[in-house]
Each structure stands twice: as C-alpha cells, then as structure tokens.
Design a protein around this motif. Structure first.
Motif, short mmCIF file in Angstrom:
data_model
loop_
_atom_site.label_atom_id
_atom_site.label_comp_id
_atom_site.label_asym_id
_atom_site.label_seq_id
_atom_site.Cartn_x
_atom_site.Cartn_y
_atom_site.Cartn_z
N UNK A 133 0.83 -1.20 0.00
CA UNK A 133 0.00 0.00 0.00
C UNK A 133 0.87 1.26 0.00
N UNK A 134 1.87 1.28 0.87
CA UNK A 134 2.76 2.44 0.94
C UNK A 134 3.54 2.60 -0.36
N UNK A 160 -2.33 10.41 4.15
CA UNK A 160 -3.15 10.28 5.35
C UNK A 160 -3.42 8.80 5.62
N UNK A 161 -2.47 8.14 6.26
CA UNK A 161 -2.64 6.71 6.54
C UNK A 161 -3.58 6.47 7.71
N UNK A 172 -6.05 6.11 2.35
CA UNK A 172 -6.32 4.67 2.39
C UNK A 172 -7.58 4.34 3.18
N UNK A 173 -8.21 5.36 3.79
CA UNK A 173 -9.45 5.15 4.54
C UNK A 173 -10.58 5.77 3.71
N UNK A 229 -6.29 11.41 -4.01
CA UNK A 229 -6.36 10.07 -4.60
C UNK A 229 -6.49 9.00 -3.52
N UNK A 230 -7.35 8.02 -3.75
CA UNK A 230 -7.40 6.82 -2.93
C UNK A 230 -6.37 5.82 -3.44
#
Length: 311
Positions: free
Chosen positions: A131-132, A212-213, A235-236, A252-253
């Motif tokens: 994800x990162x 923004x994790x 990511x939320x 962006x997601x």
C-alpha cells in the motif's frame, strides 16, 4: 486442513476454526503451504460486512489475506512459480483464507521471498508495504528533495511509508503519539508531530505529498497543506473521500493491490535493509481467533500480529 472461517458476516463470535477440504489451484493459481500470515484491520472490516460490495456473499469465507509460505501445487498456466518455491503475497479480496494451513492465490499476486526474510517477516511486510509503495512510488512518484507529511507514521502503513520515503530521499514530517517520538525519528521521520497538538495552520502549502494513513485529515485540510502541484493520498475510504477522490483532483485513494513491480520493489528494499517490518506477536493457528479478536477490540499489540500455522 484447518482454516479460520465464518458462515455469515457479523460479530467476532462468527469466527470458527474448522477442518475443511484442501483447496485446488485453478488456472493461473498456486496452492501455498502457509508458514505465516498477518492480520490487518481490513480482515475484521470485511468480517463485519463493511465491504460486501467487494467481497460478495459466498460462504463459508476464510479470514486473512497476507501470507508467506512454500508453493505446494500449481494450476494450469502457471509459469513463473514452481513447487518448492518460497513465496510471499496476498489473496484477492474475494478469495481471502490466509489464516489456514494452505491457501490458494493468483500467481500474479505472489512474489519470491528473499532468503534474508523470514516467513514471519514476509507475511508482516505484505499489504502494508505494498500500500505504501503504491502510494509513494507508483502514484506520487516521490523523489529526493520533496517533502511529505505522513499521518499515523507509526501505524502499519505509516511505518512502511516512512521507510520508503526515506529510501526515496524525501524530507519527512510525521504525526503520531508523543510517546512514539523517538521511534519515529529512528525510522527516518525528520520532524515528529504529536497528533493531539497538531495545528494545520503551521503547515500551509508546505508539502509535495500528504499521505493520510490514519484517516485523520479531511480533503480540505490536505489541500491546505499541499504545494501548488502537490497531491494527497488516502487509504481510509470515507464517503466524502470516495466522492472527492473520484472527481478529477489532486486527492487520490490508494490500495494495496500487488503488482510485479511493487512486490519486487518491496522485496529488494528489505534485502537492502531499507524496509523492516515490526512484529508485535506471533501465535499458532489454534490461537488465531482469540488473538485477532483482541487486536480488533484493543489495537494491541504494537506491530503486526502474525499467525504461524506450522507451530
């Protein structure tokens, strides 16, 4: 074989450790003897039924997506991997079932495990690091000299993001609890902010990337922190962010979808010592349900919960 599964969406009480038929790999799939699997918040969000649109209504449904192990069988059309290979990867969101003695996954979602990586480390590395990587490398194309703000820099994704940003030569500001300051600095975060005392006014138009994790920032807050050509990554997927990120914008997601590039990039970064997972607890499969339920309710332990079916 034994597998943690549930027969309907709902509370933790739906989870059970059952004896099930060993799955057969279909075209493009492999069967892996699971040596380690790692828990993620996504696992219990899916079990609660919060992602039904993506996961469907086919039951019984296994729990867990991140795994590492040894290829035990291959399906038709598999060319890159062979029986005996040590691998790590993820199941698709519909497949799941990594908390088991064996799991089936698409070959495209699996990579070779570096010999320097233990099975437990490889499982702990997967979704959070992919994800990162997808956010900072594939999407933002973060490069040396740029500035990045990482909310929740000591969370699963945040920890990987901090290490990847350092590897890319970026200047990092990260938020976490005050007690985590020294740990964040050790990861390469140059300026550590106590999330309880965070004042966005001090960070206006300062960053090329805001990641923004923690799901703690609104799109307007992120926009205020960005430089003219900057972008924010999320990511939320709250309803507001789903809508705002669907529109053409600089917001962006991002997701942990594996690609050959991201899997190999993560593996190489670990091999070079630039990406190190944090493991909080390792439990055998027979203790997986109680450990996952505890993690869901308390947020402990610090670091990844790893399930080791071979223990």
């Amino acid at each position: 074989m034994k597998r943690v599964q549930y027969l309907r969406y709902g509370a933790p009480e739906e989870l059970r450790l059952d004896e099930v038929k060993q799955p057969d790999p279909e075209r493009g799939q492999i069967r892996v003897q699971v040596r380690a699997a790692a828990a993620n918040p996504m696992d219990w969000k899916i079990r609660r039924g919060e992602m039904k649109a993506l996961t469907g209504f086919r039951f019984p449904r296994g729990l867990g997506h991140d795994f590492a192990g040894v290829v035990e069988a291959v399906g038709p059309g598999v060319e890159r991997l062979k029986v005996g290979d040590e691998v790590f990867g993820v199941t698709s969101i519909r497949q799941a079932g990594a908390f088991a003695e064996y799991v089936v996954a698409d070959e495209k979602n699996v990579g070779f495990k570096p010999s320097s990586l233990s099975f437990e480390q490889a499982a702990a590395l997967t979704i959070v690091s992919l994800t990162a990587w997808n956010a900072l490398v594939a999407k933002a194309r973060l490069r040396a000299g740029q500035s990045v703000f990482i909310s929740g820099c000591l969370g699963g994704v945040g920890r990987s993001a901090a290490q990847i940003a350092k590897m890319r030569g970026a200047n990092i500001v990260g938020s976490c609890s005050a007690s985590g300051r020294e740990e964040a600095l050790a990861l390469g975060v140059g300026e550590v902010v106590d999330y309880r005392a965070f004042d966005i006014a001090l960070y206006q138009r300062r960053f090329d990337v805001v990641f923004d994790t923690a799901g703690a920032l609104s799109l307007s807050q992120c926009g205020a922190m960005l430089k003219r050509r900057g972008m924010s990554l999320h990511i939320v997927p709250t309803p507001a962010k789903l809508f705002g990120c669907l529109l053409p914008s600089r917001h962006h997601l991002v997701f942990g979808n594996p690609t050959p590039q991201s899997i190999s990039g993560v593996a190489e970064a670990f091999d070079r010592g630039q990406l190190v997972p944090a493991i909080g607890r390792i439990v055998p499969l027979c203790e997986a349900i109680s450990a996952v339920v505890e993690l869901e309710r308390t947020g402990s332990p610090k670091g990844k919960l790893v399930i080791a079916p071979m223990q």
